[in-house]
Motif scaffolding. Structure first.
Motif, short mmCIF file in Angstrom:
data_model
loop_
_atom_site.label_atom_id
_atom_site.label_comp_id
_atom_site.label_asym_id
_atom_site.label_seq_id
_atom_site.Cartn_x
_atom_site.Cartn_y
_atom_site.Cartn_z
N GLU A 267 0.83 -1.21 0.00
CA GLU A 267 0.00 0.00 0.00
C GLU A 267 0.86 1.26 0.00
O GLU A 267 0.60 2.21 -0.74
CB GLU A 267 -0.95 0.00 1.21
CG GLU A 267 -2.05 -1.03 1.10
CD GLU A 267 -2.84 -1.20 2.38
OE1 GLU A 267 -2.43 -0.66 3.44
OE2 GLU A 267 -3.87 -1.88 2.33
N GLU B 39 2.46 1.74 -3.41
CA GLU B 39 1.50 2.26 -4.37
C GLU B 39 1.29 3.76 -4.17
O GLU B 39 1.23 4.53 -5.13
CB GLU B 39 0.17 1.53 -4.25
CG GLU B 39 0.21 0.13 -4.80
CD GLU B 39 -1.10 -0.62 -4.62
OE1 GLU B 39 -2.16 0.04 -4.52
OE2 GLU B 39 -1.07 -1.85 -4.59
N LEU B 40 1.18 4.17 -2.91
CA LEU B 40 1.02 5.60 -2.62
C LEU B 40 2.24 6.39 -3.11
O LEU B 40 2.11 7.43 -3.74
CB LEU B 40 0.82 5.82 -1.12
CG LEU B 40 -0.53 5.41 -0.56
CD1 LEU B 40 -0.51 5.43 0.97
CD2 LEU B 40 -1.62 6.32 -1.09
N LYS B 41 3.44 5.87 -2.82
CA LYS B 41 4.67 6.55 -3.23
C LYS B 41 4.76 6.64 -4.75
O LYS B 41 5.14 7.67 -5.30
CB LYS B 41 5.88 5.82 -2.64
CG LYS B 41 7.16 6.59 -2.79
CD LYS B 41 8.28 5.92 -2.01
CE LYS B 41 9.54 6.74 -2.18
NZ LYS B 41 10.65 6.14 -1.49
N THR B 42 4.40 5.56 -5.43
CA THR B 42 4.42 5.54 -6.89
C THR B 42 3.43 6.57 -7.46
O THR B 42 3.68 7.17 -8.50
CB THR B 42 4.07 4.13 -7.42
OG1 THR B 42 5.03 3.22 -6.90
CG2 THR B 42 4.09 4.06 -8.92
N SER B 43 2.35 6.80 -6.74
CA SER B 43 1.34 7.77 -7.18
C SER B 43 1.72 9.21 -6.85
O SER B 43 0.97 10.13 -7.17
CB SER B 43 -0.01 7.45 -6.53
OG SER B 43 -0.43 6.18 -6.93
N GLY B 44 2.87 9.39 -6.20
CA GLY B 44 3.34 10.74 -5.91
C GLY B 44 3.30 11.16 -4.46
O GLY B 44 3.66 12.29 -4.12
N ALA B 45 2.84 10.28 -3.59
CA ALA B 45 2.80 10.63 -2.17
C ALA B 45 4.23 10.76 -1.63
O ALA B 45 5.15 10.08 -2.07
CB ALA B 45 2.06 9.56 -1.38
#
Length: 96
Positions: free
Chosen positions: A49, A52-58
Protein backbone atom coordinates in the motif's frame (compact mmCIF):
# COMPACT_ATOMS: atom_id res chain seq x y z
CA UNK A 1 2.67 -25.72 -17.35
CA UNK A 2 5.23 -23.42 -15.73
CA UNK A 3 5.97 -19.70 -15.86
CA UNK A 4 9.09 -20.43 -17.89
CA UNK A 5 7.01 -22.40 -20.38
CA UNK A 6 4.58 -19.49 -20.72
CA UNK A 7 7.43 -16.93 -20.70
CA UNK A 8 6.12 -15.57 -17.40
CA UNK A 9 2.62 -14.89 -18.69
CA UNK A 10 -0.21 -15.18 -16.17
CA UNK A 11 -1.31 -18.71 -15.48
CA UNK A 12 -5.00 -17.88 -14.94
CA UNK A 13 -5.72 -19.32 -18.36
CA UNK A 14 -4.72 -22.71 -16.95
CA UNK A 15 -7.46 -22.67 -14.32
CA UNK A 16 -8.47 -26.20 -15.16
CA UNK A 17 -5.07 -27.45 -14.00
CA UNK A 18 -4.18 -28.29 -10.44
CA UNK A 19 -2.11 -25.42 -8.94
CA UNK A 20 0.32 -27.87 -7.37
CA UNK A 21 1.02 -29.53 -10.72
CA UNK A 22 1.35 -26.12 -12.38
CA UNK A 23 3.43 -24.32 -9.73
CA UNK A 24 4.59 -27.06 -7.36
CA UNK A 25 8.33 -26.92 -8.04
CA UNK A 26 8.58 -23.20 -8.68
CA UNK A 27 11.19 -21.42 -6.55
CA UNK A 28 9.00 -18.29 -6.62
CA UNK A 29 5.99 -20.06 -5.11
CA UNK A 30 7.03 -18.97 -1.62
CA UNK A 31 6.67 -15.32 -2.68
CA UNK A 32 3.01 -15.64 -3.66
CA UNK A 33 0.32 -14.11 -1.43
CA UNK A 34 -1.16 -17.42 -0.30
CA UNK A 35 2.28 -18.57 0.88
CA UNK A 36 2.84 -15.61 3.21
CA UNK A 37 2.60 -16.51 6.88
CA UNK A 38 -0.48 -15.03 8.50
CA UNK A 39 1.66 -13.13 11.02
CA UNK A 40 3.40 -11.29 8.16
CA UNK A 41 0.34 -10.48 6.06
CA UNK A 42 -0.32 -7.05 7.60
CA UNK A 43 3.30 -6.03 7.09
CA UNK A 44 3.35 -7.17 3.48
CA UNK A 45 0.01 -5.51 2.74
CA UNK A 46 1.17 -2.25 4.31
CA UNK A 47 4.39 -2.37 2.29
CA UNK A 48 2.44 -2.76 -0.95
CA UNK A 49 0.00 0.00 0.00
CA UNK A 50 2.80 2.44 0.88
CA UNK A 51 4.64 1.61 -2.33
CA UNK A 52 1.50 2.26 -4.37
CA UNK A 53 1.02 5.60 -2.62
CA UNK A 54 4.67 6.55 -3.23
CA UNK A 55 4.42 5.54 -6.89
CA UNK A 56 1.34 7.77 -7.18
CA UNK A 57 3.34 10.74 -5.91
CA UNK A 58 2.80 10.63 -2.17
CA UNK A 59 5.69 11.85 -0.03
CA UNK A 60 6.23 10.79 3.55
CA UNK A 61 7.98 13.25 5.86
CA UNK A 62 10.97 11.55 7.46
CA UNK A 63 11.09 10.37 10.19
CA UNK A 64 7.69 11.29 11.61
CA UNK A 65 5.57 10.65 8.51
CA UNK A 66 5.41 6.91 9.18
CA UNK A 67 5.93 4.57 12.10
CA UNK A 68 9.32 2.82 12.23
CA UNK A 69 7.81 -0.51 11.15
CA UNK A 70 6.11 1.19 8.19
CA UNK A 71 9.44 2.64 7.04
CA UNK A 72 10.96 -0.84 7.35
CA UNK A 73 8.21 -2.50 5.30
CA UNK A 74 8.51 0.16 2.59
CA UNK A 75 12.31 -0.16 2.48
CA UNK A 76 12.23 -3.97 2.48
CA UNK A 77 9.76 -4.05 -0.40
CA UNK A 78 11.76 -1.51 -2.41
CA UNK A 79 14.99 -3.48 -1.89
CA UNK A 80 13.32 -6.75 -2.81
CA UNK A 81 11.84 -5.23 -5.95
CA UNK A 82 15.23 -3.79 -6.95
CA UNK A 83 16.87 -7.21 -6.53
CA UNK A 84 14.10 -8.90 -8.51
CA UNK A 85 14.33 -6.30 -11.27
CA UNK A 86 18.12 -6.74 -11.46
CA UNK A 87 17.76 -10.52 -11.66
CA UNK A 88 15.11 -10.16 -14.35
CA UNK A 89 17.35 -7.83 -16.41
CA UNK A 90 20.22 -10.28 -16.05
CA UNK A 91 18.00 -13.18 -17.16
CA UNK A 92 16.78 -11.23 -20.20
CA UNK A 93 20.34 -10.28 -21.16
CA UNK A 94 21.35 -13.94 -21.03
CA UNK A 95 18.54 -14.80 -23.47
CA UNK A 96 19.96 -12.39 -26.05
Amino acid sequence: MTCSETDGKPLHKYESGDPESICGGCPLKKSKPDAIDESMRALVTTGFELTELKTSGAAFQYPDGLEAWEWMTLTALQRGKARADAADRKRREKKR
